[in-house]
Structure formats: structure tokens, C-alpha cells
Scaffold this motif. Structure first.
Motif: not given
Length: 763
Positions: A384-391
């Protein structure tokens, strides 16, 4: 409520016995399930752990246009709090199981892990501090059934399965279809809503299928705010948000010799809005009469899985890859940034958040034959690969005091976090004799940001006599700290002791958060036990009763809104003037949850053209605080106070009773649903308050106007049940004007009685 349940159950059992004596031709209740076991062909009542099934027909027949509300009135262990003012909670639709948090229930689609919300619930409501799965992302008409495993299953499925597992099984028909039009409105004339949906199956190749589902839904806002006593008019908007939702979903399978290629997925677009707290006259020169900021999340969600199943002799193999993403962009309008004075815009782009998840699965399963009475062995792995970003939002949104209502996102450091996780498991079930089923599972998960976690689970079931069994499970579980909990950063308005303040939510690695007591998050760890008894199935009847206990260590919670002179000094030293209070995530809490869950179900034929069914459910839940760790930097400032602790322990109903009954005769049918919610305790404004339990009764009558066309009229909340009002609002009139009818925790909502009409067609 226990007395009501016992009396109803006794009457139900008596009617079932009379039906058996009358020789009623009953249909079976032993549905085959795929959740909680890797053995094929097992019925729910034959499992070692409690499993509930909500059929697609039951969900649609509830008359609720969204899945969360439907499950809330069908399943005794499910709770769906109807948040009325909080943008993050009211516009993302997770459910809770056994009184725990939304992110402690793992959601699967067709047995595969589904992705969570990018939106983190940081408001004062049930699920505070969690990012669960938005059930609005799956169209109801595309669901064949939902299997609810009420047991910790991290050793089988990995992180998040502390309270249990919700597995949504999509329709997979190769022909035929279903269409529905639904319209509803509250008795007070607001909240008009409508839904149009269609689902159709098509043949694909030789023996394959392609099932497509489309749904469009819209609802107007409701408002149950009291008159603001400061201005003698309604200034707040408190109720269901205005929302528009569109779904597309598919399920496909294509046999290729001994193998099958399969794929499924869904795409959702949702736009909704909520009102923030009213800003009084004089707050901004742009609004001399005051103003009500509107927060509008615009959400895209899509997920899909492709895979292949095949047999190598008796060995079954399943290899799949899935990707899911949830993206939410926020706008705030009808507002102002007072730091910009008369030059302030009245609408702002407040930025957005995105969460994505890649999942690769390999599962191997081998039936055990010729050894004792048989069994099954399974093994597999997961990546499992996860990514979280905030603009970040536009600069005018977060400049100075920021846009009123939601200043938006502006992390001090760019947020684009990711991590990888690997897992391997072994799962064995064995029958030493035909009447005894023993099972064991062990799983190791390794995350590259906090390390490894090994979980185990043991199960047993003894069929002591024909139609009677004892069952039990024991095991461990864990929930990894989500990327959202580790890296979320935003500034927004919130209430504190009845006063409107600006609060900064900071990542645990932020220097200011560290100076106030934050530290790296650890995974939650749990130990769960379930013991139960099963009667049935026979003559269309089944009965189950289970006791459970779940201990959770290092529970992840959003801290108190820390303020005061010490906090102000730290903020001033860091050069921060944009907010007054600070909060962050912490592992400060240990809890224990225990309870009892009882279900009973009967269905059968009362005559050549008459069919009846009855389902009863009861759940009793008790969560207690075992330990609250002190703030290591500022001991005088507790990491959690009463309000935050109650969200983890007592803010959900103490017990719940559900009953569904249906009767069909020829072209006519009647349906009644009852949901009785027990008391709960929360602190909506200042002090803690016990809110009384409420009962909701729904009735519906249908008529088949043609062979495949049916018309239904229904009333929801027949007796117009309303949650208790908040005590002591007169103490905070200066802050809210006494506008709030109740807190955010109510499971029945604020709307009161409502009506709906449905037109359905099968083709």
C-alpha cells in the motif's frame, strides 16, 4: 429500552413459533458471506464472528437517499451522527461501529480496501479527529448487499479494523436493470430532495458481465436555528447542508478459461455547503447588519480495482491492484477578511486537500481435504502506498485574521507527504470434528514512517446441537496514524466555552505544536474479545447474541483547543498573530469499550400471495476512559478536557434498538421501521449534559401499478421526534444568541417529520 426490547423479542418469538406450527413455507435466512473468512460458501449464521447483512433492497426500501442514514436505521451497531453546522462532518458521510470512531472501522468494496476522505473532521462532532470513508461515494442502487463484520479483524485485513469491517458488495448482474425516482420534503417545507438512479447489467463475452449504475441526487438545506435573542431574528443556519451528488459505478467480470478478469470502481462529484458561525454587526464594515459565512467543499472522488482470479488445481489465487483518490477544494463566500477592511473580497479560494491510495493484493487459498473434517489455509501479501497533500489558499484568505468562517490552508511548510506499507498474512481454519471449527490468523504490517506491527486473531465455533452454536473470537488490532492526522494544517473559526475564536490546527512536527506538548504519533493498539450464541437457521428464523470487549491503547485524538497566557506567549514568540488557540493530534488516551449485541430475524410465506419478514436488533455500548496522559510541556493545560473526552466515550447513544417489518400481499406491500436511540452525554456549549433517547418510526406503503413498476408513499419520523435542547444557553447569549437547538451528536437529525414518494421500475 431493554424492557421494550425483551417484550418485543418475546412477541416476535411467539409469532415465529405459531408460524412454524401453521406449517408456513419459509425462505432461508442463511446468506452466503465473503467477509471475515477466506472459506467459500459460508453462511452468515455459520461464522465464528457476528456478521450482519443489509440487502440492497432493504437499503433502497428505507426511503433515505444517502447510505449513512439508511444504515443508521437498519443496523443496531451502526451510528450516523447528523452534524448540523460543521462543514467537515456534515459533508463527509462516515459511520461508526460499536460506539468507536469512523476511522476504526475498515471499509471494503468487493472485499478490497477502499480509500478514506482527504477531509479531516476537525470540528466538534462525532468522529472528531478522524478521516473515515465517505459512504456517499458508492451509489445505493449499485449495491447488492453490505456485510458488517462486528469484530476486530486487523489480522485478516490490516490497519483500521479495530471496531469491525463494512464490506460493500456491488451488483454483478449480466442482464436486467433497476430504475428509481425519489422525492421528499420535510413537514416544515424545507429540505426538498430528489434522486434519480438507474442500474443495468449487460453480458460481456462468454459468461461475463458489465453492470453500470448512475445516480444523481440533490437536497436543499434545512434550518432549525432558534431566533437570535440579540437581534430578534434568525441569524444562524443549523440543519442539513445543501448538497448535490452525482455517482457513476461499474462492476465487470470476464471468464477466460479457468481464470476470471474482474474490475470495479466508482466516480463521485459532490458540491455542498454549510454555514459557519454568525458574525455580528460591526465585525466587518462590509456587512453593517452582520453576516453568515458559507463554507463550500467541492469534492471529487474516484476509485477502482482490476484483478484476476484463477485456479491451479485446488489452489485459488487472486491478484489485484487498486487506486483511490479523494480531492476536496474549499471555497468560503458571503464573508470577509476583517484584516483587509473595505478592500476585502467577499469570497475566497481557501485551498484544498488530496488523499490518494495505491493497493496491491495477492491472496492464495487452499481447501484442506482428507485431514480430520476439513478446513482451509490462506496466505497472501499486500503493498500500500499513500499520499496526502495540501494546496494553500489564496493569500487574501489567510492574511492577518483570515477569511471569517474558514481562513483555509496555508501550511508553514509545503505539505506533500507519502508513505509505503507492506504486509504478509497467514490464515488457517480447521475442523477437528464436523461440529467444531477452529481458526487462527497472524499478520505483519510494516510502515516506513513508524515501523512494524504484528497482529493475531483466534476464532472458534461449536455447533453444540442442531440449530444451536457457541462462538467466540480473541485477537489484537491496530490503527496506523493517518497521513491526514500527522500533517493536517489549517486555521478556522470554532467555539470555546460558548465564544467564537480562531483556532490553528498544527501538524505534530510543527515547532509551535512541539512547544505546546506535541510528539510523533504512534499507532493505536487494541485487544478484542467476542463471545456469542447462535440459534438457527430453521424455518426462516435465526437469532444471535454476542458480548464484546475492546481495549485500545494510545488512542489518537485531536487535542483540546489550547489557549491562555502561556499559549499566547509561545505564539507571540513565534510571531503568530492569526489565531488565538492551537490544537494538534496526540496519543493521550486509553479506552475500553464493551457491549452486548442481539439480532433476530424471520421471514416466510403466510399464504399463497402473502410474504412477511421481521428483523430485530439491539445493542448496548459502554466506553470508558482508562487513562489520560498529561501534557509533557505544559502540565497545567490538559491535552483533552471534558468535551473532547466525551466524544470518545459517551457522546454516542448508550444503546439502540431497531426493528423492521414488512408485509406483502399481491400488488400491495407495507413496511415499518423503528429505531430507538438511547441516552448520550456531551458538552455542546459549556457544561456536560445528558440527552434523552428518542424513538423514530418510519412507515411506507407500496402498490405495483404494473408488473415491474411500483409506487411508494412514505413518512419518516412519524411522531416528529426531536433531540433535546441544550441547557444553559442563557449563559452564553452574548456569543450565540441562544440559536442552537441541540448539539452535533444527535443520531436522529433536526428535521422532524418528513415525507417521500418513490417510483421504481425493473426491466
Amino acid at each position: 429500552m431493554i424492557r421494550v426490547f425483551l417484550l418485543t423479542t418475546a412477541a416476535f418469538l411467539a409469532s415465529e413459533a405459531n408460524a412454524r406450527e401453521a406449517g408456513i413455507d419459509s425462505s432461508n435466512v442463511d446468506e452466503i458471506v465473503v467477509t471475515g473468512t477466506r472459506t467459500e460458501g459460508r453462511a452468515a449464521v455459520e461464522s465464528s464472528a457476528p456478521i450482519d447483512i443489509a440487502g440492497g433492497e432493504e437499503i433502497l426500501e428505507s426511503g433515505y437517499p444517502d447510505l449513512g442514514r439508511a444504515l443508521n436505521f437498519l443496523e443496531p451497531g451502526v451510528n450516523f451522527a447528523r452534524a448540523a453546522t460543521t462543514a467537515t462532518a456534515a459533508n463527509t458521510r462516515p459511520v461508526t461501529l460499536r460506539g468507536l470512531s469512523p476511522d476504526q472501522t475498515l471499509v471494503l468494496v468487493n472485499g478490497k480496501r477502499w480509500h478514506a476522505n482527504a477531509v479531516l473532521n476537525v470540528n466538534n462532532s462525532i468522529g472528531r479527529g478522524s478521516a473515515g470513508v465517505d459512504l456517499d461515494t458508492i451509489p445505493q442502487s449499485g449495491i447488492e448487499r453490505i456485510e458488517v463484520l462486528r469484530d476486530g479483524a486487523a489480522a485478516q485485513y490490516g490497519s483500521d479494523a479495530i471496531a469491525g469491517v463494512v464490506n460493500i458488495i456491488l451488483k454483478s448482474n449480466a442482464s436486467g436493470g433497476y430504475g428509481e425516482l425519489l422525492a421528499g420534503i420535510t413537514e416544515e417545507g424545507d429540505g426538498a430532495n430528489g434522486m434519480a438512479t438507474v442500474s443495468a447489467g449487460f453480458g460481456l463475452g462468454r459468461g461475463g458481465h458489465l453492470t453500470l449504475t448512475a445516480l444523481a441526487r440533490g437536497q436543499e438545506a434545512t434550518n432549525r436555528a432558534f431566533v437570535d435573542q440579540r437581534f430578534d431574528r434568525v441569524t444562524y443556519r443549523i440543519g442539513d447542508p445543501e448538497a448535490r451528488v452525482a455517482n457513476l459505478a461499474f462492476d465487470a467480470g470476464l471468464p477466460l478459461g479457468t481464470a476470471e478478469l474482474y474490475a470495479f470502481g466508482a466516480v463521485t462529484r459532490k458540491i455542498s455547503n454549510n454555514a459557519a458561525g454568525f458574525r455580528v454587526p460591526g465585525f466587518s464594515p462590509l456587512y453593517p447588519d452582520g453576516f453568515l459565512p458559507i463554507i463550500e467543499p467541492r469534492i471529487w472522488d474516484f476509485g477502482g480495482t482490476v484483478g484476476v482470479r484463477t485456479d491451479f488445481g485446488r489452489l485459488r489465487a487472486d491478484l489485484s491492484y487498486g487506486y483511490g483518490e479523494n480531492q476536496a477544494d474549499f471555497r468560503v463566500r458571503d464573508t470577509a477578511n476583517v484584516s483587509l477592511g473595505l478592500e476585502s473580497p467577499t469570497s475566497f479560494d481557501s485551498g484544498g486537500v488530496t488523499y490518494g491510495q495505491h493497493v496491491g493484493d495477492l491472496a492464495l487459498s487452499l481447501p484442506i481435504e482428507g485431514v480430520l473434517a476439513g478446513g482451509n489455509i490462506a496466505a497472501g501479501g499486500q503493498y500500500r502506498s499513500e499520499r496526502y497533500s495540501i494546496r494553500s489558499g489564496e493569500p487574501q484568505a489567510y492574511f492577518g485574521l483570515g477569511a471569517a468562517g474558514f481562513a483555509g490552508f496555508n501550511p508553514s511548510n509545503p505539505t506533500d507527504a507519502k508513505r509505503d506499507a507492506y504486509a504478509a498474512y497467514l490464515d488457517i481454519e480447521l475442523r477437528p470434528v464436523e461440529a467444531l471449527l477452529l481458526g487462527g490468523a497472524v499478520r505483519h504490517d510494516h510502515y516506513d514512517d513508524f515501523g512494524g506491527e504484528t497482529t493475531w486473531r483466534a476464532t472458534a465455533r461449536l455447533d453444540a446441537a442442531d440449530g444451536m452454536a457457541l462462538r467466540g473470537t480473541i485477537g489484537t488490532g491496530f490503527k496506523a496514524p493517518s497521513l491526514q492526522q500527522q500533517y493536517f494544517s489549517a486555521v478556522q473559526g470554532a467555539t470555546s466555552q460558548g465564544q467564537l475564536v480562531t483556532v490553528g490546527t498544527l501538524p505534530v512536527a510543527d515547532p509551535v505544536a512541539r512547544a505546546l506538548g506535541a510528539s510523533d504519533l504512534k499507532p493505536e493498539r487494541s485487544r478484542n474479545t467476542t463471545v456469542g450464541v447462535v440459534f438457527g437457521p430453521f424455518d426462516g428464523f435465526a437469532f444471535t447474541a454476542d458480548w464484546f470487549r475492546i481495549r485500545i491503547r494510545d488512542r489518537i485524538a485531536l487535542s483540546e483547543q489550547l489557549g491562555g497566557a502561556a499559549v499566547q506567549a509561545i505564539l507571540a514568540q513565534a510571531g503568530i498573530t492569526g489565531y488565538q488557540q492551537v490544537r494538534f493530534f496526540t496519543n493521550a488516551v486509553d479506552t475500553t469499550t464493551e457491549g452486548v449485541e442481539v439480532t433476530a430475524r424471520w421471514q416466510g410465506n403466510l399464504g399463497p400471495e402473502t410474504h412477511a419478514s421481521v428483523q430485530l436488533g439491539y445493542g448496548w455500548f459502554k466506553s470508558e476512559l482508562d487513562r489520560l496522559r498529561a501534557n509533557p510541556v505544559l502540565p497545567s493545560l490538559p491535552l483533552l478536557r471534558t468535551k473532547s473526552i466525551l466524544f470518545l466515550t459517551e457522546a454516542q447513544p448508550r444503546d439502540k434498538f431497531t426493528a423492521q417489518a414488512s408485509l406483502a400481499h399481491g400488488a400491495f406491500d407495507l413496511r415499518a421501521n423503528v429505531a430507538a436511540f438511547g441516552t448520550y452525554t456531551s458538552a455542546p456549549l459549556i457544561g456536560a449534559q445528558i440527552f434523552d433517547g428518542k424513538e423514530v418510526v418510519d412507515l411506507a406503503a407500496g402498490y405495483a401499478v404494473a408488473e415491474d413498476i411500483r409506487f411508494v408513499l412514505g413518512v419518516q419520523n412519524l411522531f416528529d421526534a426531536r433531540p433535546d435542547e441544550i441547557d444553559g444557553q442563557d449563559l452564553v447569549i452574548g456569543a450565540t444568541g441562544g440559536s442552537f437547538p441541540t448539539g452535533e451528536e444527535t443520531p436522529i437529525g433536526l428535521n422532524g417529520r418528513s415525507y417521500y414518494a418513490r417510483l421504481t421500475a425493473r426491466f
